[in-house]
Design a protein around this motif. Sequence first.
Motif, PDB file in Angstrom:
ATOM      1  N   TYR A  72      39.017  77.109  53.287  1.00  0.00           N
ATOM      2  CA  TYR A  72      39.024  76.687  51.886  1.00  0.00           C
ATOM      3  C   TYR A  72      37.758  77.234  51.254  1.00  0.00           C
ATOM      4  O   TYR A  72      36.653  76.780  51.567  1.00  0.00           O
ATOM      5  CB  TYR A  72      39.046  75.162  51.774  1.00  0.00           C
ATOM      6  CG  TYR A  72      40.301  74.519  52.306  1.00  0.00           C
ATOM      7  CD1 TYR A  72      41.399  74.302  51.475  1.00  0.00           C
ATOM      8  CD2 TYR A  72      40.395  74.142  53.644  1.00  0.00           C
ATOM      9  CE1 TYR A  72      42.557  73.707  51.978  1.00  0.00           C
ATOM     10  CE2 TYR A  72      41.541  73.559  54.146  1.00  0.00           C
ATOM     11  CZ  TYR A  72      42.625  73.348  53.307  1.00  0.00           C
ATOM     12  OH  TYR A  72      43.780  72.772  53.800  1.00  0.00           O
ATOM     13  N   GLY A  73      37.887  78.209  50.383  1.00  0.00           N
ATOM     14  CA  GLY A  73      36.717  78.761  49.724  1.00  0.00           C
ATOM     15  C   GLY A  73      35.721  79.343  50.705  1.00  0.00           C
ATOM     16  O   GLY A  73      36.040  80.224  51.492  1.00  0.00           O
ATOM     17  N   TYR A 108      41.245  70.842  47.066  1.00  0.00           N
ATOM     18  CA  TYR A 108      40.894  72.239  46.793  1.00  0.00           C
ATOM     19  C   TYR A 108      41.748  72.843  45.683  1.00  0.00           C
ATOM     20  O   TYR A 108      41.252  73.608  44.845  1.00  0.00           O
ATOM     21  CB  TYR A 108      41.035  73.066  48.073  1.00  0.00           C
ATOM     22  CG  TYR A 108      40.541  74.484  47.926  1.00  0.00           C
ATOM     23  CD1 TYR A 108      39.173  74.758  47.914  1.00  0.00           C
ATOM     24  CD2 TYR A 108      41.432  75.540  47.788  1.00  0.00           C
ATOM     25  CE1 TYR A 108      38.703  76.058  47.770  1.00  0.00           C
ATOM     26  CE2 TYR A 108      40.977  76.842  47.647  1.00  0.00           C
ATOM     27  CZ  TYR A 108      39.613  77.090  47.636  1.00  0.00           C
ATOM     28  OH  TYR A 108      39.156  78.380  47.486  1.00  0.00           O
ATOM     29  N   MET A 114      35.370  71.126  46.248  1.00  0.00           N
ATOM     30  CA  MET A 114      35.362  71.384  47.691  1.00  0.00           C
ATOM     31  C   MET A 114      35.087  72.861  47.957  1.00  0.00           C
ATOM     32  O   MET A 114      35.843  73.737  47.520  1.00  0.00           O
ATOM     33  CB  MET A 114      36.709  70.984  48.309  1.00  0.00           C
ATOM     34  CG  MET A 114      36.801  71.252  49.803  1.00  0.00           C
ATOM     35  SD  MET A 114      38.414  70.768  50.478  1.00  0.00           S
ATOM     36  CE  MET A 114      38.225  71.312  52.181  1.00  0.00           C
ATOM     37  N   ASN A 115      33.984  73.130  48.676  1.00  0.00           N
ATOM     38  CA  ASN A 115      33.659  74.492  49.129  1.00  0.00           C
ATOM     39  C   ASN A 115      33.645  75.522  48.004  1.00  0.00           C
ATOM     40  O   ASN A 115      34.187  76.620  48.138  1.00  0.00           O
ATOM     41  CB  ASN A 115      34.643  74.934  50.224  1.00  0.00           C
ATOM     42  CG  ASN A 115      34.429  74.207  51.527  1.00  0.00           C
ATOM     43  OD1 ASN A 115      33.442  73.492  51.698  1.00  0.00           O
ATOM     44  ND2 ASN A 115      35.348  74.368  52.459  1.00  0.00           N
ATOM     45  N   THR A 116      33.019  75.168  46.901  1.00  0.00           N
ATOM     46  CA  THR A 116      32.899  76.119  45.795  1.00  0.00           C
ATOM     47  C   THR A 116      31.440  76.566  45.674  1.00  0.00           C
ATOM     48  O   THR A 116      31.050  77.543  46.281  1.00  0.00           O
ATOM     49  CB  THR A 116      33.404  75.497  44.478  1.00  0.00           C
ATOM     50  OG1 THR A 116      32.745  74.230  44.271  1.00  0.00           O
ATOM     51  CG2 THR A 116      34.911  75.268  44.527  1.00  0.00           C
ATOM     52  N   THR A 121      32.691  68.620  50.345  1.00  0.00           N
ATOM     53  CA  THR A 121      33.421  67.975  49.242  1.00  0.00           C
ATOM     54  C   THR A 121      32.548  66.908  48.605  1.00  0.00           C
ATOM     55  O   THR A 121      31.955  66.087  49.302  1.00  0.00           O
ATOM     56  CB  THR A 121      34.714  67.321  49.768  1.00  0.00           C
ATOM     57  OG1 THR A 121      35.507  68.302  50.428  1.00  0.00           O
ATOM     58  CG2 THR A 121      35.518  66.713  48.623  1.00  0.00           C
TER      59      THR A 121
END
Length: 226
Positions: A72-73, A108, A114-116, A121
């Motif tokens: 995720y990202g 996401y 989340m994971n940006t 998160t």
Amino acid sequence: MKKIIGATIIFSLVFSISAEVKAEWLKDQQGKWVYYENISNQLSYGNNKLVVQPIKLPQYYQADARWGNKRYGISNLRITGCVPTSLAMVISGLVKDVTPVQVADYIYDTTLEMNTTFMGTSSIGACDAITYWGLRYQVIASKEDLIAALKDGKIVYGAVGHGLFVKGYSTHAIILSGYDHGKTKAIDPDNMEKTNRWYSVDDIWNERSLELEDNAVGGPFMAVYK
């Protein structure tokens, strides 16, 4: 839960750590104002029981081979999936069976929490998932509130820093339930040796996360219930 990467990132999150003021209007990572309903009823301090049995929840691990490598990202569930994995256990115990992937996909795909710009998160993303699955939450502003929630039989989602569950400078999500003479049972989504054991409430509270992302809704701990 996450480790900030690169230079210091300045976040324009509006939050409160006061027991008097509840965070309800918050800016997400897109700078959009979003209203978060932080349960109107207050936690009760009338329960003087010394022992309250924990709620039975499934045990999931973020590094499970079925989903740990899903990306995720900027990261994957194995490294930064403690929040969706913890919430999947809560949702499965209170509402319906869901996997960490289902919770992570929702956070996401519908938010930038989340994971940006950071790994992990935020508490805003956690609240989005909690309410999406029909649950409510109460931000916990003090150790007394934490004890009251546990004595009331509520599940508590918490973000903690260095100490019992974290070795280093990242933060981590755990689940708390039950109360026994000053201790509570913790479910850890990342460590088989530490999960499903009783720990001092004082120690856990003293190790609560102070990171902005974990306190974006007013605090790093939340009572979660139907």
